[in-house]
Each structure stands twice: as structure tokens, then as C-alpha cells.
Scaffold this motif. Sequence first.
Motif, PDB file in Angstrom:
ATOM      1  N   LEU A 277       0.842  -1.201   0.000  1.00 22.47           N
ATOM      2  CA  LEU A 277       0.000   0.000   0.000  1.00 22.47           C
ATOM      3  C   LEU A 277       0.873   1.245   0.000  1.00 22.47           C
ATOM      4  O   LEU A 277       1.343   1.689   1.050  1.00 22.47           O
ATOM      5  CB  LEU A 277      -0.975  -0.041   1.201  1.00 22.47           C
ATOM      6  CG  LEU A 277      -2.262  -0.822   0.876  1.00 22.47           C
ATOM      7  CD1 LEU A 277      -1.980  -2.293   0.638  1.00 22.47           C
ATOM      8  CD2 LEU A 277      -3.303  -0.633   1.932  1.00 22.47           C
ATOM      9  N   ALA A 279      -0.133   4.112  -1.613  1.00 28.55           N
ATOM     10  CA  ALA A 279      -0.933   5.312  -1.900  1.00 28.55           C
ATOM     11  C   ALA A 279      -0.828   6.318  -0.757  1.00 28.55           C
ATOM     12  O   ALA A 279      -0.664   5.941   0.399  1.00 28.55           O
ATOM     13  CB  ALA A 279      -2.389   4.922  -2.118  1.00 28.55           C
ATOM     14  N   GLU A 309     -11.416   5.824   5.905  1.00 34.90           N
ATOM     15  CA  GLU A 309     -11.104   4.461   6.315  1.00 34.90           C
ATOM     16  C   GLU A 309      -9.583   4.293   6.253  1.00 34.90           C
ATOM     17  O   GLU A 309      -8.974   4.712   5.270  1.00 34.90           O
ATOM     18  CB  GLU A 309     -11.736   3.441   5.346  1.00 34.90           C
ATOM     19  CG  GLU A 309     -13.236   3.509   5.208  1.00 34.90           C
ATOM     20  CD  GLU A 309     -13.747   4.665   4.341  1.00 34.90           C
ATOM     21  OE1 GLU A 309     -12.927   5.383   3.730  1.00 34.90           O
ATOM     22  OE2 GLU A 309     -14.973   4.855   4.312  1.00 34.90           O
ATOM     23  N   PHE A 327       3.621   1.862   3.765  1.00 32.93           N
ATOM     24  CA  PHE A 327       4.610   2.925   3.635  1.00 32.93           C
ATOM     25  C   PHE A 327       4.433   3.890   4.800  1.00 32.93           C
ATOM     26  O   PHE A 327       3.326   4.042   5.312  1.00 32.93           O
ATOM     27  CB  PHE A 327       4.410   3.699   2.317  1.00 32.93           C
ATOM     28  CG  PHE A 327       5.153   3.098   1.154  1.00 32.93           C
ATOM     29  CD1 PHE A 327       4.820   1.842   0.681  1.00 32.93           C
ATOM     30  CD2 PHE A 327       6.183   3.795   0.530  1.00 32.93           C
ATOM     31  CE1 PHE A 327       5.499   1.279  -0.385  1.00 32.93           C
ATOM     32  CE2 PHE A 327       6.869   3.249  -0.540  1.00 32.93           C
ATOM     33  CZ  PHE A 327       6.533   1.990  -1.001  1.00 32.93           C
ATOM     34  N   LYS A 341       3.866   2.024  13.734  1.00 34.13           N
ATOM     35  CA  LYS A 341       2.872   1.829  12.669  1.00 34.13           C
ATOM     36  C   LYS A 341       2.849   0.372  12.204  1.00 34.13           C
ATOM     37  O   LYS A 341       1.804  -0.214  11.973  1.00 34.13           O
ATOM     38  CB  LYS A 341       3.240   2.732  11.482  1.00 34.13           C
ATOM     39  CG  LYS A 341       2.073   3.561  10.986  1.00 34.13           C
ATOM     40  CD  LYS A 341       2.518   4.591   9.970  1.00 34.13           C
ATOM     41  CE  LYS A 341       2.495   5.980  10.559  1.00 34.13           C
ATOM     42  NZ  LYS A 341       2.852   7.010   9.592  1.00 34.13           N
ATOM     43  N   LYS A 345      -0.609  -1.665  12.746  1.00 33.31           N
ATOM     44  CA  LYS A 345      -1.392  -2.050  11.564  1.00 33.31           C
ATOM     45  C   LYS A 345      -1.160  -3.515  11.178  1.00 33.31           C
ATOM     46  O   LYS A 345      -1.598  -3.959  10.126  1.00 33.31           O
ATOM     47  CB  LYS A 345      -1.077  -1.114  10.395  1.00 33.31           C
ATOM     48  CG  LYS A 345      -1.411   0.361  10.692  1.00 33.31           C
ATOM     49  CD  LYS A 345      -1.441   1.226   9.441  1.00 33.31           C
ATOM     50  CE  LYS A 345      -1.601   2.697   9.761  1.00 33.31           C
ATOM     51  NZ  LYS A 345      -1.838   3.539   8.596  1.00 33.31           N
TER      52      LYS A 345
HETATM   53  N1  CTP Z   1      -2.932   4.386   4.535  1.00 27.97           N
HETATM   54  C1  CTP Z   1      -4.114   3.761   4.172  1.00 27.97           C
HETATM   55  N2  CTP Z   1      -5.310   4.366   4.413  1.00 27.97           N
HETATM   56  C2  CTP Z   1      -5.364   5.575   4.996  1.00 27.97           C
HETATM   57  C3  CTP Z   1      -4.168   6.221   5.381  1.00 27.97           C
HETATM   58  C4  CTP Z   1      -2.964   5.612   5.128  1.00 27.97           C
HETATM   59  O1  CTP Z   1      -4.070   2.662   3.627  1.00 27.97           O
HETATM   60  N3  CTP Z   1      -6.538   6.147   5.214  1.00 27.97           N
HETATM   61  C5  CTP Z   1      -1.672   3.694   4.303  1.00 27.97           C
HETATM   62  C6  CTP Z   1      -0.752   4.347   3.303  1.00 27.97           C
HETATM   63  O2  CTP Z   1      -0.958   3.853   2.001  1.00 27.97           O
HETATM   64  C7  CTP Z   1       0.615   3.938   3.840  1.00 27.97           C
HETATM   65  C8  CTP Z   1       0.433   3.844   5.341  1.00 27.97           C
HETATM   66  O3  CTP Z   1      -0.979   3.716   5.529  1.00 27.97           O
HETATM   67  O4  CTP Z   1       0.990   2.654   3.401  1.00 27.97           O
HETATM   68  C9  CTP Z   1       0.974   4.970   6.167  1.00 27.97           C
HETATM   69  O5  CTP Z   1       0.313   6.139   5.988  1.00 27.97           O
HETATM   70  P1  CTP Z   1       0.701   7.469   6.794  1.00 27.97           P
HETATM   71  O6  CTP Z   1      -0.140   8.557   6.241  1.00 27.97           O
HETATM   72  O7  CTP Z   1       2.162   7.658   6.823  1.00 27.97           O
HETATM   73  O8  CTP Z   1       0.338   7.118   8.244  1.00 27.97           O
HETATM   74  P2  CTP Z   1      -0.999   7.201   9.009  1.00 27.97           P
HETATM   75  O9  CTP Z   1      -1.404   5.826   9.327  1.00 27.97           O
HETATM   76  O10 CTP Z   1      -1.968   8.028   8.252  1.00 27.97           O
HETATM   77  O11 CTP Z   1      -0.565   7.868  10.373  1.00 27.97           O
HETATM   78  P3  CTP Z   1      -0.109   9.383  10.670  1.00 27.97           P
HETATM   79  O12 CTP Z   1      -0.865  10.275   9.728  1.00 27.97           O
HETATM   80  O13 CTP Z   1      -0.474   9.533  12.073  1.00 27.97           O
HETATM   81  O14 CTP Z   1       1.383   9.403  10.438  1.00 27.97           O
END
Ligand code: CTP
Length: 403
Positions: A277, A279, A309, A327, A341, A345
Motif C-alpha cells: 500500500l 498510496a 477508512e 509505507f 505503525k 497495523k
Molecule cells: N494508509 C491507508 N489508508 C489511509 C491512510 C494511510 O491505507 N486512510 C496507508 C498508506 O498507504 C501507507 C500507510 O498507511 O501505506 C501509512 O500512511 P501514513 O499517512 O504515513 O500514516 P498514518 O497511518 O496516516 O498515520 P499518521 O498520519 O499519524 O502518520
Amino acid sequence: MSVLSGKKILLGITAGIAAYKSAFLVRLLVKKGAEVRVVMTPAAKDFVTPLTLSTLSKNEVLSTFVDEENENAQWNNHVALGLWADLLLIAPATANTLSKMAQGSSDNLLIATYLSAKCPIYFAPAMDLDMHRHPSTSESFKKLTAFGNIMIPSTHGELASGLVGTGRMAEPADIVTFLEQDLLKKSPFYGKKILITAGPTYEAIDPVRFIGNHSSGKMGFALARVAAQWGAEVTLVSGPTSLQVPHESITLIRVTSAKEMYQASHRYFDACDVAILSAAVADYRPKVKATQKIKKSEREFSIQLEKTEDILATLGAIKQKQYLVGFALETENELENAKTKLKKKNLDLIVLNSLNDEGVAFGAQTNKVTLIDADNKTYPFGVKEKTEVAKDILKFISEKIHA
Ligand code: CTP
């Protein structure tokens, strides 16, 4: 795109009448995107000219250790040639050359190169039917296949002698198909299904406005292209980007919002072996999408947002056999945040991008990543082109899933 694209192919041509077909073979390989160099045995020049082959391959054709007519000639280094090649194909391979290969009698540049090559070696025998069925030739076939060389079998039909039997070199198009299928079967992700998310998501405010981000999708598309080249069947779920699908083994699902990306990812997750993932999903979206364009009537204006989500976390919660990769883009406490993370996750691997690193930016051609696996081991890499980064990530995953 063919699995032969970008491959360095050394074509060995020996002295059989089928050598005239080698010109077509060079042309087909070049058309597939391969880089072709030709080494001939000296006697093969009686059947096809080096000029034809150098013109088609766009490379100098070699046949002797030194060019005796050129007093400034350099030694043609068979070791370097053997190491240069991703694969060595000997077509046509005469009974004489096959016997020399089996015995290791390196009395010409081609055999010396064969003995030095560390890459996969294919040979396409071509000879008259009685030579083909002679016990000595069968012995060569047996020995060479025992060495790990791969035979592209001769076919049955009319031979140069006028006799009919087995001994014809496989047709150039069939040789190319044989190579493609064999290489594909040996690819790291052959038979594997990979789900990849890429690009940004757009969260609608009204019919004309949205909340988005600068993600270009280049990293995800590079991952998809390399995974497909390495034999995977790829489903690429991408947010809005102008990038085009780079390979016929990639099914592109275009989505706009986080919700659509969530739905598409869940639809394909069950069947996949690996999910990556990459994106840049919007974390928040407007709670209400206005049905009409919002007018600038107020002095101040605010939008109430709600969380989208978390696609990665929801996949982590239901994953079974899948190898799940996320990522993380961090600006502080990078390693600690990424490790948290990874755990939270339920991932197998997290790819950390640090925005503090040079060469890392949305839209850039380069990236610098650190991989962190489920044992919390870290693997830092240098700044590289995104295609090279994709190769590092996929090589790591391939080693893990085959371990
Ligand atoms: N991701 C996802 N769905 C979301 C947000 C993020 O699948 N709604 C996935 C991204 O594709 C990536 C990872 O989660 O692989 C990390 O995203 P990131 O934005 O760095 O972290 P968050 O989980 O959003 O945490 P934070 O914003 O607190 O750093």
C-alpha cells in the motif's frame, strides 16, 4: 512488455545452415527490447555474414580472440563477454560445438565464452537426422543438460540434406517464445498475485473542489511495473494520476476517493499473496459533500472533516496468508514512528521515507527508503531512482516469501 526487455543476450552462432535464421532471431530479440551481442564460430561466417548480424544487433560481432587484420587489435575478452550476458543462447548449435561444449575444448572464442559464462545457457541444436540420433550427440545433450544448460529441442521436418527427420533448429519465433516462458517461470513472482495501491486520493468538497495531495503515483507504478516484469499478476488500484499502465500483466483500477480505494483494495485482497500500500490516502474528508458549487458569500468559511477508512489497518486486521507492506512518510522520530505503525497495523514490512532526506519529495524521480521488517530489523538503502527502489523492495519481499 516482454520479460526479455532490457535483458543482455549473447547469441552464439555456429556453422550450420540454420545460421541464416539467426538473423531473424537477432531481429526478434531486439524487437522484444533485448540488447543483443553476437559471437560466431569462424566457420559460421560461411553461412551468414557478420555485417548482417552487426547491423541487426547494432553491436560489433566477434568471432576470434584477436582481429588478425587489425594491428592495433585488442584481445576479445571471453570472460568479460560471459559476465556481461544475462543469458547465453547458442542457436544454431551444431553437433561439433555441442560436443566441444560437453568436453570443454575451448578452441574458439564462443566455447571459451561458454565456459566463462555464469548466466543461464540455452542451446538450439541443428543438424541432419542421423547426426541428431547418433549416440555421441545424445551423450552431448545428456551432459549439457546435466550441467544445467537448457535445450530448445530440434523439430521434425525437411532438412538441408533433403532427408526428413528430427534435426531442424526450432523456428526463431518459437525460440523467443521458449525463452520468454522459461524466464517467466523462473521469475521471483511467477504465479503470485500482488495488490498495489498508488497515487493520491481526492475527497470532494463540492462538485468542483476537493482535498488532495501532491502524490504523483510514480513509486506505486514503478512497483507495479517491476512486479509484473518479475512474473506477478498485478492489480494496481490508483488514485488520480496521469500515469499509464506500463505492462500487460497489470490490471489498473482507477479510483478517486479513499472510500473507493478502500472498496477496491478489499475486493482484491483476499486473492492476493502480497499487498503493497503505497498510496498517499487522505486521512480526512469533508463530512458532507455539497451538492452544488459553494458560493463565496461568507467572510470566513470552514469545512467539517471526518476520518477516512484506514485501508492498511483494516487489511492488517483481516490478513491471513498475505504478506502486507505499508509505507510511512515521517518527519520526526522516523524509525520509532514507523515501527509503531508496523505493529499497530499488523504489517510484515514497512517502507520508511524520511522527508528529511535529500532526493525524497512528492513527484521526484528518486527516493530513499529504509525497510523495517516484523522482527524490527532495519535495512537502510541509498538515494536511488524509483525503479531501483522498487527493485530493492520487491527483492526483499521475494526473499521473505520464499524463505
Ligand atoms: N494508509 C491507508 N489508508 C489511509 C491512510 C494511510 O491505507 N486512510 C496507508 C498508506 O498507504 C501507507 C500507510 O498507511 O501505506 C501509512 O500512511 P501514513 O499517512 O504515513 O500514516 P498514518 O497511518 O496516516 O498515520 P499518521 O498520519 O499519524 O502518520
